[in-house]
Scaffold this active site. Structure first.
Site, mmCIF file in Angstrom:
data_model
loop_
_atom_site.group_PDB
_atom_site.id
_atom_site.type_symbol
_atom_site.label_atom_id
_atom_site.label_comp_id
_atom_site.label_asym_id
_atom_site.label_seq_id
_atom_site.Cartn_x
_atom_site.Cartn_y
_atom_site.Cartn_z
ATOM 1 N N SER A 1 -6.676 11.893 -11.912
ATOM 2 C CA SER A 1 -7.323 12.713 -11.332
ATOM 3 C C SER A 1 -7.269 14.185 -11.631
ATOM 4 O O SER A 1 -6.250 15.040 -12.546
ATOM 5 C CB SER A 1 -6.142 13.006 -9.446
ATOM 6 O OG SER A 1 -5.610 13.658 -10.030
ATOM 7 N N LYS A 2 -7.648 15.018 -11.415
ATOM 8 C CA LYS A 2 -8.119 16.608 -12.018
ATOM 9 C C LYS A 2 -7.217 17.318 -12.514
ATOM 10 O O LYS A 2 -7.141 17.835 -12.771
ATOM 11 C CB LYS A 2 -9.407 17.358 -10.906
ATOM 12 C CG LYS A 2 -10.360 17.947 -10.907
ATOM 13 C CD LYS A 2 -11.348 18.503 -10.873
ATOM 14 C CE LYS A 2 -12.525 18.439 -10.811
ATOM 15 N NZ LYS A 2 -13.250 18.974 -9.357
ATOM 16 N N ARG A 3 -5.766 16.490 -11.324
ATOM 17 C CA ARG A 3 -4.641 17.858 -11.657
ATOM 18 C C ARG A 3 -4.059 17.548 -12.588
ATOM 19 O O ARG A 3 -3.371 18.383 -12.438
ATOM 20 C CB ARG A 3 -3.961 17.559 -10.148
ATOM 21 C CG ARG A 3 -3.988 17.843 -8.668
ATOM 22 C CD ARG A 3 -2.874 17.606 -7.877
ATOM 23 N NE ARG A 3 -3.511 16.144 -7.173
ATOM 24 C CZ ARG A 3 -2.405 15.740 -6.610
ATOM 25 N NH1 ARG A 3 -1.287 16.261 -7.146
ATOM 26 N NH2 ARG A 3 -3.627 14.151 -6.294
ATOM 27 N N HIS A 4 -4.372 16.030 -13.927
ATOM 28 C CA HIS A 4 -3.276 16.010 -14.258
ATOM 29 C C HIS A 4 -3.882 16.320 -15.281
ATOM 30 O O HIS A 4 -3.980 15.274 -16.379
ATOM 31 C CB HIS A 4 -2.619 14.338 -14.614
ATOM 32 C CG HIS A 4 -2.284 14.410 -13.060
ATOM 33 N ND1 HIS A 4 -2.116 13.500 -11.405
ATOM 34 C CD2 HIS A 4 -1.184 14.797 -13.130
ATOM 35 C CE1 HIS A 4 -1.606 13.503 -10.811
ATOM 36 N NE2 HIS A 4 -0.776 14.682 -11.714
#
Ligand code: GLU
Length: 498
Positions: A261-264
């Site tokens: 995901s974008k968060r990582h």
């Protein structure tokens, strides 16, 4: 055997996700391997998630990747969207009548029903189920409404959705080309909404109708869609249609085994493009996210993959998105590619970073010079952006850096100055006619031996004087590529700084 036809059916909700590139690639490869065709369909029925420019990005990304679309939307030269193929339109928001006709059939058969439940009722139902730790889902409140009640709702213009009447009993089974036989108890399948209150179909209805009408024979998609598949199989059966072959791809996870995901970190193809990943390397890397040839080979061009790919060799267990492996691929491709080609691809990155302007790379001579510079770093940099960062110093009119950097760690200011003065005089004696790497290296090394100068205390100040950086191409490379005039000028400036 029917003509193989596959598709990618992305939703235009932003930049194309790297997982969607994998889906596009696997479907494209399956089609090519069997001499079939590959379609692009835009699934834009979720209007709340629609992002302006999303369709254009999908088309441009597939184009950049070399994944050729036989049917579907494409961009005309003026940038507008056109469509090609016999089964269009390929944009779901343009097919609303088709879904209406089909849902009508289901209603007539009794395989779908109107549901007038309000949002409040559904929210309450969900909360109660969550509290009781029961699986969430529709409770069938409107499943068997008496005809008068239904008519009354209709007369009063109550908003409604249309739901799939999932059989309460029995099982739904299908054979996945990767996962084998999969069975779901119908009692665990929700009465899925098929038409929403805004009259748009949900993904489930639209995907089945379109895949059938477009003649799709094989569907490879991420395993997050696996739980939706029984609903799709039920729909195929109700319509009396042949069920396509499904090949669900393994989950895509990061090194910590979390969903990508974008968060990582970066997840859109656009991010990787902007970082300077070479598309051939990215494709090679992505192909191995859930597929492998069954032997030790790791380097595959798109054409190689077109010959070798098969669903049977897809993996069941999660595919780890290992960024180091991606860098390994990228470095390898950068090292082995034709120097002129890689230089051409690096030019936009040089311009973007403000290192050069267009006029500095227009002429043949300038291009040759740029090639030399690119060659210096292409075996060391992981990406084109890194390459530009490390050779950017070569273009600077004047280097700005801290003079203390010129001093090798075990040495002194005075010593660095003395070495630079000596090097400057030495380099001034090298004729420009014989200006080539090996000769330069030999001259400097012989001089060091003659004077019993150490490597670090001589070559470190030289490298910093020429690059202004801690990390840069090697000193001989720098002397050679910068040319005598610039070298002498930069050494003189460094001497003045100490
Ligand atoms: N529209 C879905 C997506 O965005 C397509 C899923 C499928 O391939 O069935 O991925």
């Amino acid at each position: 055997m029917p003509h193989t036809k596959t598709r990618i059916a992305p939703s235009p909700t932003g930049f194309l996700h790297i997982g969607s590139l994998r889906t596009a690639l696997f479907n494209y490869l399956a089609a090519k391997k069997n001499g079939g065709s590959f379609a692009l369909r835009i699934e834009d029925t979720d209007r709340e998630r629609f992002v302006e420019g999303g369709v254009e990005n999908i088309i441009q990304t597939l184009d950049w990747a070399g994944i050729k679309v036989d049917e579907g939307p494409y961009l005309k030269e003026d940038g507008t969207i056109a469509q090609k193929g016999e089964c269009g339109p390929y944009i779901q928001s343009q097919r609303l009548d088709i879904y209406k006709t089909h849902v009508q059939k289901l209603l007539e058969q009794g395989n779908a029903y109107y549901c007038f439940c309000s949002k409040e009722r559904l929210d309450e139902l969900r909360s109660a189920q969550q509290e009781a730790k029961e699986p969430t889902g529709y409770d069938g409140h409107c499943r068997d409404l008496a005809n008068e009640v239904l008519q009354e709702y209709m007369r009063s213009n109550t908003s409604f959705v249309i739901r799939l009447r999932v059989p309460k009993e029995g099982k739904t089974t299908f054979t996945d080309a990767v996962l084998g036989d999969i069975t779901f108890d119908n009692s665990t399948v929700d009465d899925q909404v098929l038409i929403k209150a805004d009259e748009f179909p949900t993904y489930h209805l639209a995907v089945v109708v379109d895949d059938h009408l477009m003649g799709i024979t094989h569907i490879s998609r991420g395993s997050e869609w696996l739980s939706s598949t029984p609903k799709h199989i039920l729909l195929y059966t109700m319509f009396g249609w042949d069920i396509p072959i499904y090949a669900h791809q393994p989950l895509l996870v990061n090194e910590k085994k979390q969903k990508l995901s974008k968060r990582h970190g970066d997840v859109s193809v656009e991010d990787f493009k902007a970082k300077g990943y070479i598309i051939e390397a990215l494709i090679n890397f992505v192909a191995f996210l859930g597929w492998n040839p069954g032997d030790e080979r790791e380097i595959f061009s798109l054409e190689d993959l077109e010959k070798e790919f098969s669903f049977e060799k897809m993996a069941k267990s999660p595919a780890v998105f290992n960024r180091e492996k991606l860098n390994w691929y990228n470095k390898r491709y950068m090292m082995q590619m034709d120097l002129g080609d890689i230089t051409k691809r690096a030019i936009p990155f040089f311009i973007n970073a403000g290192v050069v302007d267009k006029t500095q790379v227009d002429g043949l001579e300038e291009f040759e010079q740029l090639k030399k510079i690119v060659d210096l770093e292409r075996t060391r940099a992981n990406t084109l952006v890194e390459l530009v960062e490390s050779v950017g110093c070569m273009f600077a009119k004047e280097l700005v850096y801290d003079a203390s950097l010129l001093v090798w760690k075990k040495s002194t200011k005075e010593d660095a100055k003395e070495k630079l003065i000596g090097l400057k005089s030495l380099i001034e004696t090298i004729s420009e006619d014989g200006w080539e790497l090996e000769g330069i290296e030999k001259t400097i090394k012989d001089w060091m031996v003659e004077n019993e100068f150490g490597t670090g205390d001589t070559l470190w100040p030289l490298r910093v004087a020429l690059s202004g950086q801690k990390n840069s191409p090697g000193p001989f490379d720098l002397v050679y590529v910068l040319g005598k005039e610039k070298v002498v000028k930069r050494i003189s400036a460094a001497i003045d700084m100490i």
